[in-house]
Design a protein around this motif. Structure first.
Motif, PDB file in Angstrom:
ATOM      1  N   MET A 102       0.833  -1.191   0.000  1.00 58.28           N
ATOM      2  CA  MET A 102       0.000   0.000   0.000  1.00 58.28           C
ATOM      3  C   MET A 102       0.869   1.243   0.000  1.00 58.28           C
ATOM      4  SD  MET A 102      -2.937  -0.971   2.738  1.00 58.28           S
ATOM      5  CE  MET A 102      -3.471   0.739   2.748  1.00 58.28           C
ATOM      6  N   ASP A 103       0.513   2.189  -0.840  1.00 54.62           N
ATOM      7  CA  ASP A 103       1.303   3.408  -0.961  1.00 54.62           C
ATOM      8  C   ASP A 103       0.542   4.596  -0.386  1.00 54.62           C
ATOM      9  OD1 ASP A 103       3.260   1.945  -2.283  1.00 54.62           O
ATOM     10  OD2 ASP A 103       2.281   2.211  -4.208  1.00 54.62           O
ATOM     11  N   ILE A 104       0.533   4.702   0.945  1.00 59.87           N
ATOM     12  CA  ILE A 104      -0.038   5.855   1.621  1.00 59.87           C
ATOM     13  C   ILE A 104       1.057   6.426   2.500  1.00 59.87           C
ATOM     14  CG2 ILE A 104      -1.880   6.743   3.091  1.00 59.87           C
ATOM     15  CD1 ILE A 104      -3.503   4.273   2.470  1.00 59.87           C
ATOM     16  N   SER A 105       1.584   7.595   2.151  1.00 61.48           N
ATOM     17  CA  SER A 105       2.709   8.159   2.876  1.00 61.48           C
ATOM     18  C   SER A 105       2.323   8.521   4.307  1.00 61.48           C
ATOM     19  CB  SER A 105       3.216   9.419   2.158  1.00 61.48           C
ATOM     20  OG  SER A 105       4.178  10.081   2.949  1.00 61.48           O
ATOM     21  N   PRO A 106       3.133   8.117   5.290  1.00 63.48           N
ATOM     22  CA  PRO A 106       2.845   8.475   6.686  1.00 63.48           C
ATOM     23  C   PRO A 106       2.936   9.974   6.929  1.00 63.48           C
ATOM     24  CG  PRO A 106       5.012   7.458   6.489  1.00 63.48           C
ATOM     25  CD  PRO A 106       4.335   7.279   5.170  1.00 63.48           C
ATOM     26  N   GLU A 107       3.555  10.703   5.985  1.00 62.06           N
ATOM     27  CA  GLU A 107       3.665  12.154   6.119  1.00 62.06           C
ATOM     28  C   GLU A 107       2.293  12.826   6.115  1.00 62.06           C
ATOM     29  OE1 GLU A 107       6.161  13.533   3.001  1.00 62.06           O
ATOM     30  OE2 GLU A 107       7.964  12.542   3.751  1.00 62.06           O
ATOM     31  N   VAL A 108       1.290  12.113   5.638  1.00 61.18           N
ATOM     32  CA  VAL A 108      -0.043  12.683   5.558  1.00 61.18           C
ATOM     33  C   VAL A 108      -0.560  13.072   6.941  1.00 61.18           C
ATOM     34  CG1 VAL A 108      -1.353  10.532   5.797  1.00 61.18           C
ATOM     35  CG2 VAL A 108      -2.283  12.397   4.418  1.00 61.18           C
TER      36      VAL A 108
ATOM     37  N   GLN B  85      -6.813   8.202  -6.145  1.00 61.08           N
ATOM     38  CA  GLN B  85      -6.051   7.968  -4.926  1.00 61.08           C
ATOM     39  C   GLN B  85      -6.274   6.560  -4.376  1.00 61.08           C
ATOM     40  OE1 GLN B  85      -4.252  10.881  -5.825  1.00 61.08           O
ATOM     41  NE2 GLN B  85      -3.639  10.217  -3.796  1.00 61.08           N
ATOM     42  N   VAL B  86      -7.500   6.058  -4.510  1.00 61.81           N
ATOM     43  CA  VAL B  86      -7.751   4.676  -4.098  1.00 61.81           C
ATOM     44  C   VAL B  86      -6.900   3.730  -4.946  1.00 61.81           C
ATOM     45  CG1 VAL B  86      -9.471   2.834  -3.944  1.00 61.81           C
ATOM     46  CG2 VAL B  86     -10.084   5.164  -3.266  1.00 61.81           C
ATOM     47  N   ARG B  87      -6.870   3.984  -6.248  1.00 65.07           N
ATOM     48  CA  ARG B  87      -6.097   3.116  -7.146  1.00 65.07           C
ATOM     49  C   ARG B  87      -4.617   3.150  -6.808  1.00 65.07           C
ATOM     50  NH1 ARG B  87      -3.967  -0.357  -8.748  1.00 65.07           N
ATOM     51  NH2 ARG B  87      -3.797  -1.280 -10.810  1.00 65.07           N
ATOM     52  N   GLU B  88      -4.112   4.317  -6.449  1.00 58.31           N
ATOM     53  CA  GLU B  88      -2.690   4.440  -6.151  1.00 58.31           C
ATOM     54  C   GLU B  88      -2.290   3.681  -4.887  1.00 58.31           C
ATOM     55  OE1 GLU B  88      -1.092   8.370  -6.233  1.00 58.31           O
ATOM     56  OE2 GLU B  88      -1.884   8.811  -8.232  1.00 58.31           O
ATOM     57  N   CYS B  89      -3.223   3.541  -3.949  1.00 55.76           N
ATOM     58  CA  CYS B  89      -2.878   2.809  -2.726  1.00 55.76           C
ATOM     59  C   CYS B  89      -3.194   1.322  -2.844  1.00 55.76           C
ATOM     60  CB  CYS B  89      -3.600   3.414  -1.510  1.00 55.76           C
ATOM     61  SG  CYS B  89      -5.287   2.836  -1.230  1.00 55.76           S
ATOM     62  N   TRP B  90      -3.763   0.916  -3.998  1.00 57.22           N
ATOM     63  CA  TRP B  90      -4.177  -0.483  -4.167  1.00 57.22           C
ATOM     64  C   TRP B  90      -3.025  -1.308  -4.733  1.00 57.22           C
ATOM     65  CZ3 TRP B  90      -8.684  -0.907  -1.833  1.00 57.22           C
ATOM     66  CH2 TRP B  90      -9.332  -2.151  -1.838  1.00 57.22           C
ATOM     67  N   ASN B  91      -1.937  -1.332  -3.985  1.00 54.84           N
ATOM     68  CA  ASN B  91      -0.745  -2.056  -4.426  1.00 54.84           C
ATOM     69  C   ASN B  91      -0.203  -2.876  -3.270  1.00 54.84           C
ATOM     70  OD1 ASN B  91      -0.388  -0.882  -7.200  1.00 54.84           O
ATOM     71  ND2 ASN B  91      -0.282   1.012  -6.011  1.00 54.84           N
ATOM     72  N   PHE B  92      -0.824  -4.018  -3.059  1.00 57.21           N
ATOM     73  CA  PHE B  92      -0.383  -4.880  -1.960  1.00 57.21           C
ATOM     74  C   PHE B  92       0.894  -5.618  -2.367  1.00 57.21           C
ATOM     75  CE2 PHE B  92      -0.539  -8.938   0.419  1.00 57.21           C
ATOM     76  CZ  PHE B  92      -0.425  -8.400   1.695  1.00 57.21           C
ATOM     77  N   PRO B  93       1.941  -5.572  -1.532  1.00 59.27           N
ATOM     78  CA  PRO B  93       3.223  -6.200  -1.881  1.00 59.27           C
ATOM     79  C   PRO B  93       3.193  -7.711  -1.728  1.00 59.27           C
ATOM     80  CG  PRO B  93       3.359  -5.258   0.311  1.00 59.27           C
ATOM     81  CD  PRO B  93       1.999  -4.875  -0.233  1.00 59.27           C
ATOM     82  N   ASP B  94       2.503  -8.398  -2.633  1.00 63.84           N
ATOM     83  CA  ASP B  94       2.359  -9.852  -2.494  1.00 63.84           C
ATOM     84  C   ASP B  94       3.559 -10.629  -3.018  1.00 63.84           C
ATOM     85  OD1 ASP B  94       2.034  -9.459  -5.184  1.00 63.84           O
ATOM     86  OD2 ASP B  94      -0.021 -10.231  -5.285  1.00 63.84           O
TER      87      ASP B  94
ATOM     88  N   LYS C   4       1.364  -5.563  10.731  1.00 59.96           N
ATOM     89  CA  LYS C   4       0.846  -4.202  10.572  1.00 59.96           C
ATOM     90  C   LYS C   4       0.380  -3.972   9.141  1.00 59.96           C
ATOM     91  CE  LYS C   4       2.066   0.667  11.187  1.00 59.96           C
ATOM     92  NZ  LYS C   4       3.140   1.630  11.616  1.00 59.96           N
ATOM     93  N   THR C   5       1.196  -4.404   8.185  1.00 60.60           N
ATOM     94  CA  THR C   5       0.822  -4.256   6.772  1.00 60.60           C
ATOM     95  C   THR C   5      -0.383  -5.132   6.448  1.00 60.60           C
ATOM     96  OG1 THR C   5       3.105  -3.750   6.150  1.00 60.60           O
ATOM     97  CG2 THR C   5       1.637  -4.509   4.394  1.00 60.60           C
ATOM     98  N   ARG C   6      -0.396  -6.353   6.994  1.00 62.62           N
ATOM     99  CA  ARG C   6      -1.542  -7.248   6.802  1.00 62.62           C
ATOM    100  C   ARG C   6      -2.829  -6.600   7.271  1.00 62.62           C
ATOM    101  NH1 ARG C   6      -1.960 -11.645  11.279  1.00 62.62           N
ATOM    102  NH2 ARG C   6      -2.711  -9.742  12.302  1.00 62.62           N
ATOM    103  N   ASP C   7      -2.818  -6.069   8.475  1.00 62.98           N
ATOM    104  CA  ASP C   7      -4.029  -5.479   9.045  1.00 62.98           C
ATOM    105  C   ASP C   7      -4.460  -4.224   8.288  1.00 62.98           C
ATOM    106  OD1 ASP C   7      -4.028  -7.487  10.898  1.00 62.98           O
ATOM    107  OD2 ASP C   7      -3.207  -6.266  12.526  1.00 62.98           O
ATOM    108  N   ALA C   8      -3.488  -3.413   7.874  1.00 66.94           N
ATOM    109  CA  ALA C   8      -3.817  -2.200   7.116  1.00 66.94           C
ATOM    110  C   ALA C   8      -4.487  -2.559   5.792  1.00 66.94           C
ATOM    111  CB  ALA C   8      -2.555  -1.375   6.867  1.00 66.94           C
ATOM    112  N   TRP C   9      -4.008  -3.618   5.146  1.00 69.15           N
ATOM    113  CA  TRP C   9      -4.580  -4.038   3.871  1.00 69.15           C
ATOM    114  C   TRP C   9      -6.012  -4.540   4.060  1.00 69.15           C
ATOM    115  CZ3 TRP C   9      -4.530  -3.119  -0.911  1.00 69.15           C
ATOM    116  CH2 TRP C   9      -4.988  -4.036  -1.873  1.00 69.15           C
TER     117      TRP C   9
END
Length: 273
Positions: A1-7, A113-122, A129-134
């Motif tokens: 997921m590509d959501i910058s924590p800087e947000v 923006q939804v599409r940009e974060c729809w990149n699960f590193p499978d 943490k990544t699992r739960d966020a996804w």
């Protein structure tokens, strides 16, 4: 997921965080948000503001448990933006549009923006943490889709901008039409299966309705996964729903996390009911 924590440093994030943390009324939040939006418009920073707005909402949703009241609150806030927020007009009184989409009715740039974060590193084993966020962000988008699509598969016109039913196919396809044993680790498998399960839990009636009405998509965006490559699916179908029902029940033995096992059990019960 590509959501910058800087947000989390952005004013938009602070407004929405306050909304769910302090149970601020929708009217209060919309008023506060509108004032900030108007300042962005006057400074010719509207597109940046919109992207930061959507990123803030998506980041919050990814960090809140999928079953939480906070996710409910975010869904209701987006509904209110579509139907209750005052139209945004420029200095000439003309409705502001971006790429032909009205602010706020059409939620311009939200889909991007939804599409940009729809990149699960499978391609790698992920942490919990990544699992739960996804799983959480899948649940949030499923909730939005359930707002936009009724149990007969028909779209509620006023909420058309919240219809992400294609994303449901992507998550269900990844977990139920591909070879899960090819994934790099158990936590990644849990994430994939959990994401599929929350789509059923939070948008099950809508997805079943879309399957019964055979909703299709253009091109190959909704094509079948590798294990179903002989099928000619281009969207939701009755036999695809049946396969998902059968395969989801079989995934339970592959799940290591007890909480996700429960999600799968509930999702299977939903599909069979």
């Amino acid at each position: 997921m590509d959501i910058s924590p800087e947000v989390t440093q952005r004013e938009e994030y602070k407004i929405f965080s306050s909304h769910i943390a302090n149970s601020d009324s929708t009217e209060t939040t919309l008023e506060q948000f509108s004032k900030y939006t108007n300042s962005s418009l006057s400074n010719d920073k509207l597109e940046t503001h919109l992207r930061e707005t959507w990123n803030s909402i998506l980041h919050i949703a990814s960090q809140k448990p999928h079953s939480s009241e906070q996710q409910d609150s975010l869904v209701k806030l987006l509904q209110a933006l579509v139907t209750q927020a005052d139209p945004l007009n420029d200095s000439n009184g003309k409705a502001v549009e971006i790429d032909g989409s009205k602010v706020w009715q059409d939620l311009p740039l939200f889909g991007q923006q939804v599409r940009e974060c729809w990149n699960f590193p499978d391609d790698q084993e992920v942490n919990k943490k990544t699992r739960d966020a996804w799983i959480n962000v899948n649940a949030f988008i499923a909730r939005l889709t359930a707002t936009a699509v009724n149990e007969h598969g028909g779209e509620r016109q006023e909420y058309g901008a919240l219809d992400f039913s294609l994303y449901g196919i992507w998550s269900l396809r990844s977990a139920l039409e591909e070879e899960l044993s090819n994934l790099p680790g158990k936590t990644t498998i849990d994430a994939s299966i959990g994401a599929a399960a929350v789509w059923i839990l939070y948008a099950g009636p809508a997805i079943k309705g879309l399957s019964e009405s055979e909703k299709s998509f253009s091109g190959k965006v909704a094509k079948p996964g590798f294990n179903c490559k002989d099928k000619e699916w281009r969207g939701y179908t009755k036999d695809r729903w049946q396969l998902w029902t059968e395969n989801l029940a079989q995934t339970e033995d592959m799940v290591q996390d007890g909480g996700i096992k429960e999600l799968v059990k509930k999702a299977v019960e939903t599909m069979k009911s």
